[in-house]
Each structure stands twice: as structure tokens, then as C-alpha cells.
Design a protein around this motif. Structure first.
Motif, mmCIF file in Angstrom:
data_model
loop_
_atom_site.group_PDB
_atom_site.id
_atom_site.type_symbol
_atom_site.label_atom_id
_atom_site.label_comp_id
_atom_site.label_asym_id
_atom_site.label_seq_id
_atom_site.Cartn_x
_atom_site.Cartn_y
_atom_site.Cartn_z
ATOM 1 N N GLY A 108 -45.336 33.402 0.947
ATOM 2 C CA GLY A 108 -46.161 32.214 1.016
ATOM 3 C C GLY A 108 -45.469 30.892 0.741
ATOM 4 O O GLY A 108 -45.974 30.079 -0.029
ATOM 5 N N LEU A 109 -44.315 30.670 1.352
ATOM 6 C CA LEU A 109 -43.692 29.348 1.446
ATOM 7 C C LEU A 109 -43.721 28.990 2.920
ATOM 8 O O LEU A 109 -43.223 29.761 3.748
ATOM 9 C CB LEU A 109 -42.254 29.367 0.935
ATOM 10 N N HIS A 110 -44.293 27.838 3.271
ATOM 11 C CA HIS A 110 -44.596 27.566 4.671
ATOM 12 C C HIS A 110 -44.004 26.254 5.159
ATOM 13 O O HIS A 110 -43.836 25.306 4.399
ATOM 14 C CB HIS A 110 -46.114 27.481 4.888
ATOM 15 N N ASP A 111 -43.754 26.203 6.467
ATOM 16 C CA ASP A 111 -43.583 24.954 7.201
ATOM 17 C C ASP A 111 -44.792 24.801 8.111
ATOM 18 O O ASP A 111 -45.271 25.791 8.690
ATOM 19 C CB ASP A 111 -42.318 24.967 8.066
ATOM 20 N N ASP A 112 -45.293 23.574 8.233
ATOM 21 C CA ASP A 112 -46.390 23.271 9.159
ATOM 22 C C ASP A 112 -45.851 22.379 10.268
ATOM 23 O O ASP A 112 -45.157 21.386 10.010
ATOM 24 C CB ASP A 112 -47.539 22.558 8.445
ATOM 25 N N VAL B 279 -39.642 16.305 4.982
ATOM 26 C CA VAL B 279 -39.248 17.412 4.102
ATOM 27 C C VAL B 279 -39.810 17.223 2.698
ATOM 28 O O VAL B 279 -40.078 16.103 2.252
ATOM 29 C CB VAL B 279 -37.705 17.534 4.028
ATOM 30 N N ALA B 280 -39.974 18.345 2.024
ATOM 31 C CA ALA B 280 -40.367 18.332 0.614
ATOM 32 C C ALA B 280 -39.243 17.742 -0.232
ATOM 33 O O ALA B 280 -38.087 17.644 0.209
ATOM 34 C CB ALA B 280 -40.691 19.750 0.159
ATOM 35 N N ASP B 281 -39.570 17.364 -1.467
ATOM 36 C CA ASP B 281 -38.599 16.695 -2.334
ATOM 37 C C ASP B 281 -37.365 17.545 -2.594
ATOM 38 O O ASP B 281 -36.287 17.006 -2.864
ATOM 39 C CB ASP B 281 -39.252 16.323 -3.671
ATOM 40 N N PHE C 87 -43.486 16.570 18.420
ATOM 41 C CA PHE C 87 -43.564 17.497 17.290
ATOM 42 C C PHE C 87 -43.405 16.745 15.981
ATOM 43 O O PHE C 87 -42.572 15.842 15.866
ATOM 44 C CB PHE C 87 -42.436 18.536 17.364
ATOM 45 N N GLU C 88 -44.188 17.139 14.991
ATOM 46 C CA GLU C 88 -43.990 16.678 13.620
ATOM 47 C C GLU C 88 -43.956 17.908 12.728
ATOM 48 O O GLU C 88 -44.902 18.700 12.711
ATOM 49 C CB GLU C 88 -45.095 15.728 13.180
ATOM 50 N N VAL C 89 -42.842 18.060 12.017
ATOM 51 C CA VAL C 89 -42.635 19.242 11.182
ATOM 52 C C VAL C 89 -42.658 18.828 9.712
ATOM 53 O O VAL C 89 -41.969 17.882 9.314
ATOM 54 C CB VAL C 89 -41.282 19.919 11.503
ATOM 55 N N HIS C 90 -43.456 19.530 8.925
ATOM 56 C CA HIS C 90 -43.491 19.332 7.477
ATOM 57 C C HIS C 90 -42.847 20.563 6.842
ATOM 58 O O HIS C 90 -43.409 21.663 6.886
ATOM 59 C CB HIS C 90 -44.925 19.148 6.986
ATOM 60 N N LYS C 91 -41.653 20.368 6.259
ATOM 61 C CA LYS C 91 -40.851 21.489 5.768
ATOM 62 C C LYS C 91 -40.983 21.677 4.267
ATOM 63 O O LYS C 91 -40.766 20.752 3.487
ATOM 64 C CB LYS C 91 -39.366 21.275 6.093
ATOM 65 N N ASP C 92 -41.323 22.907 3.879
ATOM 66 C CA ASP C 92 -41.252 23.340 2.482
ATOM 67 C C ASP C 92 -40.260 24.481 2.305
ATOM 68 O O ASP C 92 -39.868 24.790 1.183
ATOM 69 C CB ASP C 92 -42.631 23.795 1.986
#
Length: 301
Positions: free
Chosen positions: A36-40, A55-57, A91-96
Motif C-alpha cells: 500500500g504505497l501508491h503513485d496516482d 513528488v512526495a517530500d 499526464f500528471e503523476v503524483h509519486k509516493d
């Protein structure tokens, strides 16, 4: 209209590696688990093709390839070419998911891009064809589509879901410095010039999964790339020892590294291990459960 797709990080519960083949690839017998670590990823209509990554911090934005080197762009172009039309979309990617961490963050983004592009453009690509396109892009990408827990053979791209009724608790500690997957494989070859052609079987791991017992699963975890990864980066071995001292059942290099994951006996155990590692000075400590779903649509607007 826009489509948002979520894709999960993967870890390898078993990674058996055989002697390098004539084509330069290593035969693998591996068991993947999506955690349960995700990219949206969101895709909206546009005249051209573009990708923006946020990107996340805990992620260095300069570590994410841009332009034609970005796997999201390559995924869209490949699927569009198979459909006989020019590639388009924003595309817009939110990376965790950690970058270059052995958790298939790029593969997750590619899988999400394939699903989003297929849905937005109404291509109606069959599951088998989507898996074939994914395999062209990279060995881990078919699993990122499938998710859950699955066995991968060949170079890891031939994926079969396996029964896994457990809920497993993980702590992940990413590194601020990446570790090259090709370099780790080359070091494996140097350390094991007489490696067998057939990789170590995943059957013991599968039996441990079926038992539902965390201690048994901890004993069965296996990664042939852990030795070369630690030889290249000795601090990973120190991190494993520290996490196990903080209560984890077992620590393991994730894939080719450098992220290290720890199996814990419960949610409380994961929290305690995470707090202990953070207190010992680890800057980023993440907790997650598994297995979770593969790339899937979460919103269509």
C-alpha cells in the motif's frame, strides 16, 4: 474528461536468480507482492503528449526521468502505436513510491499510464494485449497491472496470481541514494560465476504464504540480489540488523535495492519498528500492508 489511475509499489518476497542467459537477461523465479504505497496518475485530453511529475517530500524530483526517457511517455506512445494513432494526452503523476529503490515505482507509473490511456481513448485493449504491451516496456510492469501476490518467471514478466489470504505488515526504508539495477546484476554475476541456470524455486515461499503465519513467511523470504546489493552498499546490511533489533521479524533488500523492507507480526509491530528506526535516525520510514490491487481506475471525471 480525465481518468485517474492508482498503481502500487511492489516488493519481492522471493527472488531467485539464475545464470545470465545469452540474451543478457537472467532467468528468475520470483514472488511479487503489491503493497500500500501508491503513485496516482491522471490523464486528460490534450493535443500533444506531456507529463508533469509531482513528488512526495521524501523523493528527489531530479531522480525522475523527463521527456522521452519517462516511462509514462514511452507507455503512451507504445499503446498509441499499436492502436494506429498518434499519442496524445496530458499526464500528471503524483509519486509516493521511492525512485530507483527496487520497488518498481517506474513500473507502477507505466502500468497506470497504460490503463489510463486505454480508458481515456476508448481503445478497449484486452487484458492479454495490455500485459503483452507491458512486457515490452519492462519485466516488472505486467505485475504492476496484476497486483496482489503473484509468481513471476522468465525474466519476471510471465506472471501468475497466487493464493494469498493473509494481510502482511511491512515497514519500508528508502535510501536517499539510488542503486543501479544493472550494476547489482553485474555484481551478482561476478560473485556467482557458476550460478545455476535454474533459479532457486519459490515453492517454499508459496507454502509459507498459504500458512498465513508471519513467522513462517519471515523465515522463507529470499533474495539472491541481497548479497551483491549489500556488498556494494554495506550500510544496507547495517540497516537490516537495526530494523530486526527494533522488533521486525525479518529485514530484506527490496528487489535490487536500495530500499529495505521489514516484515512485522502486526500493525502494532510495524508501528513500533517504524518508530524505532525513526528514532535511530532514519529520515524516511514508511508503513504499508499487502497485498493490494494492481493498477486500477479510481476516478473518471
Amino acid at each position: 474528461m480525465s481518468v485517474t489511475v492508482r498503481a502500487a509499489a511492489k516488493i519481492n518476497l522471493h527472488l531467485g536468480v539464475g545464470r545470465v542467459r545469452d540474451d543478457g537477461f537472467h532467468p528468475l523465479d520470483t514472488v511479487y507482492q503489491a503493497i500500500g504505497l501508491h503513485d496516482d496518475l491522471t490523464l486528460a485530453p490534450a493535443d500533444g503528449l506531456s507529463v508533469v511529475t509531482r513528488v512526495a517530500d521524501h523523493i528527489d524530483p531530479t531522480a525522475v526521468p523527463d521527456g522521452d526517457d519517462n516511462v509514462v511517455v514511452r507507455a503512451a506512445r507504445l499503446l498509441a502505436r499499436r492502436a494506429g494513432r498518434p499519442a496524445s494526452g496530458a499526464f500528471e503523476v503524483h509519486k509516493d513510491i521511492p525512485v530507483a529503490g527496487g520497488m518498481a515505482g517506474g513500473s507502477a507509473d507505466a502500468a497506470a499510464a497504460l490503463v489510463a490511456y486505454d480508458r481515456l481513448h476508448g481503445l478497449r485493449t484486452s487484458d492479454d494485449d495490455l500485459l503483452a504491451v507491458a512486457a515490452e516496456l519492462g519485466s516488472d510492469i505486467p505485475f504492476s497491472l496484476v497486483g496482489g501476490t503473484a509468481r513471476g518467471v522468465g525474466r519476471g514478466e510471465i506472471v501468475t496470481p497466487v493464493e494469498d489470504a493473509g494481510t502482511w505488515w511491512w515497514v519500508a526504508v528508502p535510501s536517499t541514494e539510488g542503486l543501479s539495477t544493472p550494476a547489482v546484476y553485474r555484481h551478482f554475476d561476478a560473485l556467482h560465476p557458476d550460478a545455476p541456470e535454474t533459479p532457486a524455486s519459490a515453492e517454499p515461499l508459496l507454502a509459507a504464504l498459504a500458512s498465513g503465519e508471519p513467522v513462517r513467511l519471515a523465515r522463507a523470504l529470499h533474495n539472491d540480489l541481497q548479497e551483491p546489493a549489500i556488498d556494494l552498499r554495506p550500510e544496507l546490511g547495517d540497516l537490516i540488523a537495526r530494523g530486526e533489533a527494533e522488533g521486525a521479524l525479518r529485514g530484506l533488500v527490496s528487489g535490487s535495492g536500495p530500499t529495505v523492507v521489514f516484515l512485522c507480526d502486526s500493525a502494532a509491530g510495524a508501528r513500533e519498528t517504524a518508530l524505532g528506526l525513526a528514532g535511530a535516525g532514519e529520515r524516511v520510514v514508511l508503513t504499508a500492508t499487502g497485498p493490494v490491487a494492481g493498477a486500477h481506475v479510481v476516478t473518471t471525471v
